[in-house]
Every structure is written in structure tokens, then in C-alpha cells.
Design a protein around this motif. Structure first.
Motif, short mmCIF file in Angstrom:
data_model
loop_
_atom_site.label_atom_id
_atom_site.label_comp_id
_atom_site.label_asym_id
_atom_site.label_seq_id
_atom_site.Cartn_x
_atom_site.Cartn_y
_atom_site.Cartn_z
N ASN A 11 0.95 -1.18 -0.09
CA ASN A 11 -0.19 0.02 -0.07
C ASN A 11 0.91 1.23 0.05
O ASN A 11 0.59 2.31 -0.74
N ALA A 12 1.83 1.31 0.74
CA ALA A 12 2.92 2.21 0.89
C ALA A 12 3.44 2.52 -0.60
O ALA A 12 3.57 3.73 -1.15
N LEU A 13 4.21 1.52 -1.12
CA LEU A 13 4.54 1.59 -2.58
C LEU A 13 3.37 2.11 -3.72
O LEU A 13 3.81 2.97 -4.45
N SER A 14 2.21 1.67 -3.41
CA SER A 14 1.18 1.96 -4.44
C SER A 14 0.95 3.76 -4.30
O SER A 14 0.85 4.34 -5.34
N PHE A 15 0.96 3.94 -2.87
CA PHE A 15 0.65 5.52 -2.86
C PHE A 15 1.81 6.26 -3.63
O PHE A 15 1.71 7.46 -4.23
N CYS A 16 3.10 5.87 -3.37
CA CYS A 16 4.15 6.57 -3.98
C CYS A 16 4.14 6.47 -5.58
O CYS A 16 4.45 7.61 -6.01
N MET A 17 3.96 5.26 -6.17
CA MET A 17 3.79 5.27 -7.58
C MET A 17 2.95 6.26 -8.05
O MET A 17 2.80 6.81 -9.14
N MET A 18 1.63 6.12 -7.36
CA MET A 18 0.37 7.12 -7.97
C MET A 18 0.97 8.40 -7.83
O MET A 18 0.46 9.23 -8.46
N ALA A 19 1.63 8.90 -6.66
CA ALA A 19 1.88 10.25 -6.39
C ALA A 19 2.84 10.71 -7.41
O ALA A 19 2.92 12.12 -7.72
N SER A 75 7.52 -10.13 -7.69
CA SER A 75 6.30 -9.91 -8.73
C SER A 75 5.30 -9.06 -8.36
O SER A 75 4.86 -8.58 -9.30
N GLY A 76 5.31 -8.76 -6.96
CA GLY A 76 3.77 -8.03 -6.88
C GLY A 76 4.30 -6.60 -7.07
O GLY A 76 3.31 -5.63 -7.50
N ILE A 77 5.48 -6.04 -7.04
CA ILE A 77 5.72 -4.71 -7.23
C ILE A 77 5.81 -4.64 -9.07
O ILE A 77 5.11 -3.63 -9.55
N LEU A 78 6.18 -5.53 -9.75
CA LEU A 78 6.04 -5.49 -11.18
C LEU A 78 4.65 -5.34 -11.33
O LEU A 78 4.09 -4.57 -12.38
N GLN A 79 3.82 -6.36 -10.77
CA GLN A 79 2.03 -6.04 -11.25
C GLN A 79 1.51 -4.83 -10.78
O GLN A 79 0.82 -4.28 -11.59
N LEU A 80 1.85 -4.43 -10.06
CA LEU A 80 1.47 -2.92 -9.28
C LEU A 80 1.75 -1.99 -10.22
O LEU A 80 1.02 -1.14 -10.80
N ALA A 81 3.11 -1.86 -10.81
CA ALA A 81 3.48 -0.93 -11.82
C ALA A 81 2.59 -0.89 -12.90
O ALA A 81 2.43 0.00 -13.66
N ARG A 82 2.70 -2.33 -13.44
CA ARG A 82 1.58 -2.36 -14.49
C ARG A 82 0.39 -2.04 -14.41
O ARG A 82 -0.17 -1.56 -15.38
N SER A 83 -0.20 -2.34 -13.27
CA SER A 83 -1.62 -1.98 -13.10
C SER A 83 -1.88 -0.44 -13.04
O SER A 83 -3.21 -0.10 -13.36
N ILE A 84 -0.98 0.44 -12.81
CA ILE A 84 -1.24 1.80 -13.02
C ILE A 84 -0.55 2.59 -14.23
O ILE A 84 -0.52 3.41 -14.35
N GLY A 85 -0.29 1.52 -15.37
CA GLY A 85 0.03 1.91 -16.57
C GLY A 85 1.42 2.33 -16.83
O GLY A 85 1.82 3.22 -17.84
N LEU A 86 2.34 2.00 -15.92
CA LEU A 86 3.90 2.17 -16.06
C LEU A 86 4.37 1.37 -16.90
O LEU A 86 4.21 0.23 -16.75
N LYS A 87 5.46 1.63 -17.37
CA LYS A 87 6.44 0.94 -18.36
C LYS A 87 7.61 0.55 -17.29
O LYS A 87 8.18 1.59 -16.74
N VAL A 88 7.72 -0.62 -17.42
CA VAL A 88 9.11 -1.04 -16.41
C VAL A 88 10.35 -1.13 -17.14
O VAL A 88 10.27 -2.01 -18.19
N LEU A 89 11.23 -0.56 -16.72
CA LEU A 89 12.75 -1.02 -17.31
C LEU A 89 13.33 -1.61 -16.55
O LEU A 89 13.86 -1.00 -15.23
N GLU A 90 13.86 -2.88 -16.76
CA GLU A 90 14.80 -3.69 -15.76
C GLU A 90 16.06 -3.56 -16.03
O GLU A 90 16.61 -3.30 -16.89
#
Length: 471
Positions: free
Chosen positions: A183-191, A207-222
Motif C-alpha cells: 500500500n505504501a509503494l502504491s501511494f508512492c507510484m501513484m503520487a 512479482s507484486g511490485i511488477l504487477q503494481l507498476a503495470r496495473s497503474i500503466g507504467l512501463k518497467v525498465l529492468e
């Protein structure tokens, strides 16, 4: 200094020298009497140190001769390769594999090597229950009332006090509580980001962090990541103009367990600040260090407020309580606005209970025992892997955390190994779920958060046989 703390410090110090190679196989250790004189401890404490090191298979006693460093089988296991994700490859989430792994997590009949949390038997459940009762009795409305938006004041005060251990020097007003680490990471990404923005992360990554980023429409650069020291800073420099924000787990991340050296943390913070790129720091494993001292955080080097520090007790004390927090720096107002919209308030009872547990001093006592158990578990795991897993197997060498990363040769597909293992009541986390690219198919993550037993050893032994048969 308490006797218990001194015992743990001496034990961890010797263990660290053995694991780092300062003390080598066959080296003789000081006698009990010499250890007593060196550290001003009693004979009983010195004997306890040696017994603990023996229990971890780090040393062995020879009658009439003393204690010697063991010949450690795991030292023959090479480290996994530095990851090499593509900076341009399309993101592809392994949804079916993730679903398959997570839908089996609640089964009581499985050996849950796939679950990256400590077993309930390693947690102080009775003492936590007492804090819950106390919180219900003392809170307004027995805990039914809303908390202030910023969160439980007692909890924020205790987190601020504890931040001194890693150089955070936080004030309670610097913190905002959240319902767990995700939940903390989610607030930060959305902000910080909008759909279409690019976020840089370690590879492999939870995997949960990757899914979270994708769920809010972010492109992930590994980013290429070393199994011991974390991200390759040179690789970050090359893509710095392409990213909008960065998320790192610098201390004992899952699944690798790598820990960035302090100089790397300082350099990354400075690099991102120069380019005005915010850094979300997930420090959820920082308290689970195996050495004598807690590692610093990226936030320790943050001079401009651009590091959003996130943590929780989900991996150390109470996964189900959902108690997390953020030190958002200059982004505090954005975080508070999001919390108002998405949560209004954190859970009053569990946050007050954790605050009470931290204040009592019981948390530090619990952490010492938990770290000691996890360190011993790691030793048992790698020794068993060295004995029973196929030739060519590589393992990480984490200095803290809850997980072990295993890399097989390319002939072994761990998604297929998962199917074979689940039939024998063993659950693993295939490496492919920790990336959005076609990589790590020959890797897996194992949880070391289970109490060590003959059953755990036998299941690991069986897992090694299954891997060998799948080649």
C-alpha cells in the motif's frame, strides 16, 4: 551492553568472517578461555557462542584440539550470473504462472518454499495478542474511530526513533502510515507518475511490485543486477534520460537477497537527484540483517527530499496486520491527498498494537532471535543444496532477508519443475514470475522463513532429485 546482545554480536562477527573467507576451512578458532578474555565474557557465554556456530555448521570441534572452521560445501556453489535484461524488450507479465503459484499458497498440505514471509511459529503471537487487547482497551471507541490522516502518532514516533539505527534521523511528522508495504509503494507510484511513464527497477524483482507498476500503466525498465551488490550503476547511468522514477529494494531484496554497499547507495541517490528523478526505496527487509550492524538506507543519503522511504512489519512481525509507513520527503502532501481518497484512515487497532510492541522493547528481542534463525536456515539450505542438487547449480549468498535465489543450468525449466514439485506437496517460486521478460526460466526463489527440520531437509533433497530428473 546486555549479555544477550554481546553473545549475538560475537557469534555474528565470527560467522561473518567465516562466510567472507577471512577465516578459512581448517583454521583454528580461539579457545573458550581466550574468547572469554578477548570479549570479557563468561565461560558459559563463550561456550554458547561455539555451540551456536556448530549448529550453523560453520565450525566443528575436535576432541583435545579445539574448534576449527568447517569445510563448507556451499562454498563450492558459484554465484548466479549478473542479470542482463534488455532495455528495449517488450513487457510481458507471466499472468498464468503467477496465478498458479499464488492460488496454492493457502494450502496446509504444502511445503511452502514459495512464500516469502516468516512462519507463524517464528513470530511472537502471544505477545502480539496482548498488545491487541491493550490497544482495544485504550483507544478511543475501542479502536472503532478513525485515526488522523497522517496515521497513529505513537507508531510514527517509534518508527522515527528506530530510524536512528540506519542514519535516517526522521521525525514523527516526516512519516505517513499505510496499510502494509505494498500500500505504501502504491501511494508512492501513484503520487509520482502517470500512465505511460517509465520506472526503473532491479531485475529480478518481486512479482507484486511488477504487477503494481503495470496495473497503474507504467512501463518497467529492468536494470542489470548483481546477486551480491545490487543494481549495476553504469547501466542506470545509460538509461537515466529514459526514466521518470526509480524503485529499489537496496537491502536484501527478494529474490536475490543482494545488498547495495553504502557507497553505491550514496552514488545512486546523488545521480537521481541531479536528474530530478524521485527514488522509491522499499526497505521492508532491512531489519533482517545477518551481520553485526543494520545496513544504511538510500534515505540516509537523501539531502533533497527526493527519496520516498517505505517499510512495514509484514516480513518481520505481523504479515496480516498490514502496518506500513512512508517517509515521503518533499512529496508528503501528494501522499496525504492520495491516502485521503483511497483509505481515509489506517487500521487503528493493529497500528496501535505494533506501536506498543515497538515501545516495549520486545521487537528488538524478537528480531535478534529471528535473524539468528534465518541465518542458521540459510546455512542449512545451502549445505543441503550443495549435497543434493544437480551439478552446476548456483546460489545467491544473501547477508540478510528471507529468500535464496537458485540458478540451474539452462536445461532445467522451473515452471515445469513447479508442476512436478506441487504433485509432491512442494511449492516453489519459479524465476520467470520475477521479471516481465523472457529470462530466469532456469531459476527459482526459495523461502528460508521456515523452522528448520528433517522434513524441510527431505523436501529440499526431493526437490533436488526432481530438478536432476527434469534435465
Amino acid at each position: 551492553m546486555s549479555k544477550e546482545f554481546l553473545y549475538t554480536e560475537i557469534t555474528n562477527g565470527i560467522a561473518g568472517q567465516i562466510r567472507s573467507g577471512v577465516l578459512r576451512a581448517g583454521d583454528r578458532l580461539p579457545s573458550v578461555r581466550i574468547l572469554c578474555r578477548q570479549h570479557s565474557i563468561s565461560m558459559n557465554t563463550a561456550k554458547r557462542v561455539f555451540l551456536e556456530l556448530e549448529a550453523q555448521s560453520l565450525i566443528e570441534s575436535k576432541p583435545q584440539s579445539g574448534y576449527f572452521v568447517s569445510r563448507l560445501p556451499y562454498l563450492k556453489l558459484p554465484l548466479p550470473e549478473v542479470s542482463k535484461p534488455s532495455p528495449t524488450r517488450n513487457n510481458k507479465e507471466p499472468e498464468e504462472l503467477i496465478r498458479k503459484v499464488y492460488e496454492n499458497m493457502g494450502r496446509d498440505d504444502l511445503m511452502p518454499f514459495s512464500i516469502g514471509v516468516p512462519s507463524g511459529s517464528l513470530l511472537p503471537l502471544a505477545k502480539l495478542n496482548k498488545e491487541i487487547v491493550k490497544a482495544t482497551r485504550e483507544l478511543e471507541g475501542c479502536g472503532t474511530a478513525y485515526e488522523p490522516l497522517q496515521g497513529n502518532a505513537a507508531l510514527r514516533r517509534m518508527i522515527a526513533i528506530r530510524s536512528l539505527a540506519w542514519g535516517g534521523n526522521l521525525h514523527e511528522n516526516d512519516l505517513v502510515t499505510a496499510s502494509g508495504g505494498m500500500n505504501a509503494l502504491s501511494f508512492c507510484m501513484m503520487a509520482l507518475a502517470k500512465p505511460g511513464d517509465t520506472i526503473a527497477m532491479e531485475s529480478p524483482c518481486y512479482s507484486g511490485i511488477l504487477q503494481l507498476a503495470r496495473s497503474i500503466g507504467l512501463k518497467v525498465l529492468e536494470l542489470p543486477t548483481h546477486p551480491t551488490t545490487g543494481i549495476e550503476i553504469a547501466a542506470l547511468k545509460k538509461v537515466i534520460s529514459k526514466i521518470n522514477l526509480c524503485l529499489l529494494v537496496p537491502n536484501f531484496n527478494t529474490p536475490l537477497g543482494s545488498c547495495m554497499p553504502d557507497e553505491h547507495k550514496k552514488e545512486v541517490v546523488s545521480l537521481l537527484a541531479r536528474h530530478r528523478i524521485p527514488l522509491i526505496e522499499d526497505d521492508i527487509y532491512g531489519d533482517l540483517y545477518f551481520g553485526s550492524q543494520r545496513p544504511k538506507c538510500c534515505k540516509s543519503f537523501d539531502e533533497e527530499g527526493m527519496v520516498l522511504y517505505c517499510s512495514a512489519v509484514s516480513k518481520t512481525l505481523a504479515p496480516g496486520y498490514r502496518v506500513g509507513w512512508i517517509a515521503p520527503g518533499r512529496y508528503k502532501e501528494q501522499i496525504l491527498k492520495l491516502k485521503l481518497v483511497h483509505a481515509i484512515s489506517s487500521s487503528a487497532v493493529t497500528h496501535e498494537a505494533v506501536a506498543g510492541f515497538l515501545k516495549s522493547g520486545r521487537y528488538e528481542n524478537h528480531l535478534r532471535r529471528l535473524r539468528q534463525t534465518l541465518q542458521g536456515n540459510y546455512q542449512h539450505y545451502v549445505n543441503t543444496i550443495a549435497e543434493y542438487f544437480p551439478e552446476g547449480t548456483k546460489t545467491s549468498r544473501p547477508q540478510g532477508g528471507l529468500t535464496l535465489w537458485v540458478e540451474f543450468n539452462k536445461k532445467i525449466n522451473t515452471a515445469e519443475l513447479y508442476d512436478s514439485a506441487i504433485k509432491r506437496k512442494i511449492s516453489i517460486a519459479p524465476g520467470r514470475i520475477f521479471t516481465l521478460q523472457d529470462q530466469f526460466e532456469n531459476c527459482m526463489r526459495l523461502s528460508i522463513g521456515l523452522p528448520w527440520s528433517e522434513e524441510v531437509r527431505n523436501k529440499l533433497k526431493l526437490l533436488g532429485k526432481l530438478a536432476a530428473h527434469s534435465m
